[in-house]
Design a protein around this motif. Structure first.
Motif, PDB file in Angstrom:
ATOM      1  N   VAL A   1      88.431  -4.520  30.799  1.00 45.58           N
ATOM      2  CA  VAL A   1      87.502  -5.257  29.978  1.00 45.58           C
ATOM      3  C   VAL A   1      86.584  -4.483  29.337  1.00 45.58           C
ATOM      4  CG1 VAL A   1      86.317  -7.384  29.500  1.00 45.58           C
ATOM      5  CG2 VAL A   1      88.131  -7.489  30.987  1.00 45.58           C
ATOM      6  N   ILE A   2      86.258  -4.428  27.825  1.00 46.20           N
ATOM      7  CA  ILE A   2      85.204  -3.501  27.324  1.00 46.20           C
ATOM      8  C   ILE A   2      84.359  -4.637  26.500  1.00 46.20           C
ATOM      9  CG2 ILE A   2      84.576  -1.802  25.750  1.00 46.20           C
ATOM     10  CD1 ILE A   2      87.351  -0.331  26.357  1.00 46.20           C
ATOM     11  N   ALA A   3      83.063  -4.365  26.802  1.00 45.70           N
ATOM     12  CA  ALA A   3      81.947  -5.445  25.976  1.00 45.70           C
ATOM     13  C   ALA A   3      81.283  -4.534  25.083  1.00 45.70           C
ATOM     14  CB  ALA A   3      81.078  -6.240  27.050  1.00 45.70           C
ATOM     15  N   MET A   4      80.727  -5.068  23.854  1.00 45.98           N
ATOM     16  CA  MET A   4      80.246  -4.693  22.832  1.00 45.98           C
ATOM     17  C   MET A   4      79.097  -5.600  22.357  1.00 45.98           C
ATOM     18  SD  MET A   4      82.094  -3.569  19.181  1.00 45.98           S
ATOM     19  CE  MET A   4      81.601  -4.510  17.659  1.00 45.98           C
ATOM     20  N   SER A   5      77.895  -5.054  22.126  1.00 45.16           N
ATOM     21  CA  SER A   5      76.727  -5.891  21.885  1.00 45.16           C
ATOM     22  C   SER A   5      76.594  -5.890  20.308  1.00 45.16           C
ATOM     23  CB  SER A   5      75.559  -5.103  22.327  1.00 45.16           C
ATOM     24  OG  SER A   5      74.255  -5.919  21.819  1.00 45.16           O
ATOM     25  N   VAL A   6      76.508  -7.156  19.612  1.00 41.90           N
ATOM     26  CA  VAL A   6      76.297  -7.333  18.389  1.00 41.90           C
ATOM     27  C   VAL A   6      74.715  -7.767  18.239  1.00 41.90           C
ATOM     28  CG1 VAL A   6      76.906  -8.626  16.065  1.00 41.90           C
ATOM     29  CG2 VAL A   6      78.580  -8.053  18.082  1.00 41.90           C
TER      30      VAL A   6
ATOM     31  N   ALA B  54      93.655   3.140  28.595  1.00 47.06           N
ATOM     32  CA  ALA B  54      92.466   3.956  28.407  1.00 47.06           C
ATOM     33  C   ALA B  54      92.284   4.174  27.213  1.00 47.06           C
ATOM     34  CB  ALA B  54      92.585   5.131  29.682  1.00 47.06           C
ATOM     35  N   PRO B  55      91.373   3.729  26.627  1.00 45.16           N
ATOM     36  CA  PRO B  55      91.064   4.265  25.091  1.00 45.16           C
ATOM     37  C   PRO B  55      90.842   5.617  24.914  1.00 45.16           C
ATOM     38  CG  PRO B  55      89.729   2.254  25.760  1.00 45.16           C
ATOM     39  CD  PRO B  55      90.206   2.723  27.085  1.00 45.16           C
ATOM     40  N   ARG B  56      91.194   6.262  23.789  1.00 50.09           N
ATOM     41  CA  ARG B  56      91.168   7.586  23.602  1.00 50.09           C
ATOM     42  C   ARG B  56      89.995   7.855  22.459  1.00 50.09           C
ATOM     43  NH1 ARG B  56      97.212   9.877  22.306  1.00 50.09           N
ATOM     44  NH2 ARG B  56      96.390  11.678  22.427  1.00 50.09           N
ATOM     45  N   TRP B  57      88.760   7.793  23.142  1.00 51.01           N
ATOM     46  CA  TRP B  57      87.736   7.863  22.095  1.00 51.01           C
ATOM     47  C   TRP B  57      87.712   8.895  20.900  1.00 51.01           C
ATOM     48  CZ3 TRP B  57      85.873   3.363  22.880  1.00 51.01           C
ATOM     49  CH2 TRP B  57      85.914   2.673  24.205  1.00 51.01           C
ATOM     50  N   LYS B  58      88.226  10.182  21.331  1.00 51.82           N
ATOM     51  CA  LYS B  58      88.175  11.104  20.325  1.00 51.82           C
ATOM     52  C   LYS B  58      89.243  10.922  19.406  1.00 51.82           C
ATOM     53  CE  LYS B  58      86.717  14.728  23.578  1.00 51.82           C
ATOM     54  NZ  LYS B  58      86.860  16.272  24.148  1.00 51.82           N
ATOM     55  N   TRP B  59      90.314  10.489  19.669  1.00 54.15           N
ATOM     56  CA  TRP B  59      91.281  10.309  18.590  1.00 54.15           C
ATOM     57  C   TRP B  59      90.778   8.902  17.809  1.00 54.15           C
ATOM     58  CZ3 TRP B  59      95.221  13.156  17.402  1.00 54.15           C
ATOM     59  CH2 TRP B  59      95.754  14.436  18.138  1.00 54.15           C
ATOM     60  N   MET B  60      90.060   8.209  18.270  1.00 58.96           N
ATOM     61  CA  MET B  60      89.398   6.999  17.677  1.00 58.96           C
ATOM     62  C   MET B  60      88.897   6.965  16.449  1.00 58.96           C
ATOM     63  SD  MET B  60      87.696   3.586  19.601  1.00 58.96           S
ATOM     64  CE  MET B  60      89.196   3.189  20.811  1.00 58.96           C
ATOM     65  N   LYS B  61      87.935   8.230  16.399  1.00 59.19           N
ATOM     66  CA  LYS B  61      87.188   8.473  15.252  1.00 59.19           C
ATOM     67  C   LYS B  61      88.254   8.715  13.994  1.00 59.19           C
ATOM     68  CE  LYS B  61      83.817  11.138  17.800  1.00 59.19           C
ATOM     69  NZ  LYS B  61      83.083  12.536  18.067  1.00 59.19           N
ATOM     70  N   ALA B  62      89.188   8.997  14.066  1.00 57.11           N
ATOM     71  CA  ALA B  62      90.110   9.346  13.001  1.00 57.11           C
ATOM     72  C   ALA B  62      90.377   7.708  12.464  1.00 57.11           C
ATOM     73  CB  ALA B  62      91.176  10.191  13.200  1.00 57.11           C
ATOM     74  N   ILE B  63      90.997   7.144  13.595  1.00 56.93           N
ATOM     75  CA  ILE B  63      91.641   5.672  13.342  1.00 56.93           C
ATOM     76  C   ILE B  63      90.409   4.896  12.587  1.00 56.93           C
ATOM     77  CG2 ILE B  63      92.307   3.524  14.464  1.00 56.93           C
ATOM     78  CD1 ILE B  63      93.664   5.268  16.419  1.00 56.93           C
ATOM     79  N   ALA B  64      89.028   4.921  13.040  1.00 56.45           N
ATOM     80  CA  ALA B  64      88.030   4.303  12.701  1.00 56.45           C
ATOM     81  C   ALA B  64      87.613   4.491  11.139  1.00 56.45           C
ATOM     82  CB  ALA B  64      86.656   4.743  13.597  1.00 56.45           C
ATOM     83  N   SER B  65      87.759   5.656  10.904  1.00 60.80           N
ATOM     84  CA  SER B  65      87.556   6.392   9.552  1.00 60.80           C
ATOM     85  C   SER B  65      88.689   5.889   8.654  1.00 60.80           C
ATOM     86  CB  SER B  65      87.593   8.046   9.347  1.00 60.80           C
ATOM     87  OG  SER B  65      87.422   8.413   8.212  1.00 60.80           O
ATOM     88  N   GLU B  66      89.929   5.713   9.021  1.00 65.26           N
ATOM     89  CA  GLU B  66      90.870   5.157   8.048  1.00 65.26           C
ATOM     90  C   GLU B  66      90.752   3.773   7.825  1.00 65.26           C
ATOM     91  OE1 GLU B  66      94.626   3.191   6.929  1.00 65.26           O
ATOM     92  OE2 GLU B  66      93.768   2.990   8.949  1.00 65.26           O
ATOM     93  N   LEU B  67      90.328   2.963   8.949  1.00 64.59           N
ATOM     94  CA  LEU B  67      90.292   1.595   8.841  1.00 64.59           C
ATOM     95  C   LEU B  67      89.089   1.182   7.847  1.00 64.59           C
ATOM     96  CD1 LEU B  67      91.099   0.554  12.641  1.00 64.59           C
ATOM     97  CD2 LEU B  67      92.427  -0.125  10.457  1.00 64.59           C
ATOM     98  N   GLN B  68      88.096   2.013   8.272  1.00 65.69           N
ATOM     99  CA  GLN B  68      86.831   1.618   7.130  1.00 65.69           C
ATOM    100  C   GLN B  68      87.411   1.775   5.533  1.00 65.69           C
ATOM    101  OE1 GLN B  68      83.825   4.703   7.273  1.00 65.69           O
ATOM    102  NE2 GLN B  68      82.048   2.937   7.074  1.00 65.69           N
ATOM    103  N   GLY B  69      87.933   2.970   5.462  1.00 70.03           N
ATOM    104  CA  GLY B  69      88.447   3.139   3.895  1.00 70.03           C
ATOM    105  C   GLY B  69      89.288   2.164   3.569  1.00 70.03           C
ATOM    106  N   ARG B  70      89.964   1.420   4.335  1.00 70.86           N
ATOM    107  CA  ARG B  70      91.263   0.566   3.991  1.00 70.86           C
ATOM    108  C   ARG B  70      90.573  -0.902   3.701  1.00 70.86           C
ATOM    109  NH1 ARG B  70      95.476  -1.706   7.427  1.00 70.86           N
ATOM    110  NH2 ARG B  70      94.939  -0.051   8.968  1.00 70.86           N
TER     111      ARG B  70
END
Length: 305
Positions: free
Chosen positions: A241-246, A263-279
């Protein structure tokens, strides 16, 4: 104005209620200007309805509109369930609903999504628009909430989208379908629904998920009210479980993984996040940072202590 609470379509399904069919009156809430719309016949007394709303005794969901925003409330002005900007009805207006879409950082293209709790349909609409490859099922207990779907421009049922009127706890217990993503936003008049911890709900949620599935859950209220929920989720999901504060809304979001060894791959996640933001236009890079921070701070573990 009169209301036809259930307009049946050709197939017998409830087609919802248009906004112009609702009983309209000025807001009776002190210091809260706006318009209130209710599922009531035209002959109802405005004074009686106002008194019930202000006292919190009104038994149905109602619509509140002010300054270009349309919201749904349950019985009391304290319990806002959703908010829609009329000029942008498919956008996610509340910060916590935006944050719940962070499940896409772990599975950018889910094939099946189940939402427990409809509210004003913000998440349902967003998923329907931005996840064309996913089938989407929404579980909602209150038929009056479903009856307001057209007022919030929730799409009609079709081959990949449906709203089911029923108890989410019972539905999951039957285990009739699997889901890559399970979105849980279930509250009662006291806050986070206590029935979730007194039933086998979290075990059923775990079993409902596919092998790489993720459950995202909205957590709000006093810690004394939600700590038991977080502890139970950690137990059932073997602490995956991972928690995130809003902070904008004072909420927390929990992301629980069917595969506890994930186990999340935090370094790779940056590229995914950028693509999702654009979409999709949401701040996924910030979500990724908040998730990584919550993971390293063991926020979920602290929430249950």
């Amino acid at each position: 104005m009169s209301i036809r609470k259930r307009r049946a379509g050709d197939d017998g399904r409830d087609c919802g209620t248009r906004i112009d069919e609702l009983f309209e009156m000025p807001s009776p809430f002190p210091d809260e200007p706006g318009i209130v719309r209710l599922m009531e016949p035209a002959w109802r007394s405005e004074d009686e309805l106002a008194a019930a709303l202000v006292s919190g005794a009104y038994p149905k969901p109602f619509v509140f509109e002010h300054d270009g925003l349309r919201s749904i409330y349950f019985g009391s002005f304290r319990f806002q369930q959703s908010e829609m900007r009329i000029a942008a009805p498919h956008a996610l207006e509340l910060a916590y609903t935006q944050g719940m879409m962070a499940f896409l950082l772990f599975n950018p293209r889910p094939r099946s999504v189940s939402l427990l709790g409809l509210g004003g349909g913000s998440l349902a609409k967003f998923c329907y628009r931005h996840l064309p490859g996913a089938t989407i099922t929404v579980l909602e207990l209150d038929p009056d909430v479903i009856a307001l779907r057209e007022a919030f421009l929730v799409p009609p049922d079709d081959a990949r989208f449906r709203i089911v009127c029923g108890d989410a706890i019972e539905h999951l217990a039957r285990r009739e379908q699997r889901a890559d993503v399970l979105i849980v936003d279930l509250f009662d008049e006291h806050g986070l629904a206590t029935a979730l911890t007194t039933s086998g709900f979290y075990h059923d949620a775990h079993a409902t998920l596919t092998g790489n599935g993720v459950m995202v859950m909205n957590i709000a209220g006093d810690k004394a009210m939600y700590a038991a929920h977080v502890a139970r989720i950690r137990e059932v999901f073997d602490d995956g479980v991972i928690a995130m504060s809003v902070r904008e809304d004072g909420n927390f979001l929990l992301f629980a993984f069917r595969d506890s060894s994930f186990a999340p791959r935090w370094k790779w996640m940056k590229a995914i996040a950028s693509e999702l933001q654009g979409r999709m236009g949401l701040d996924f890079p910030r979500f990724a940072q908040l998730l990584e921070r919550g993971h390293h701070m063991r926020l979920a573990q602290r929430m249950s202590a």
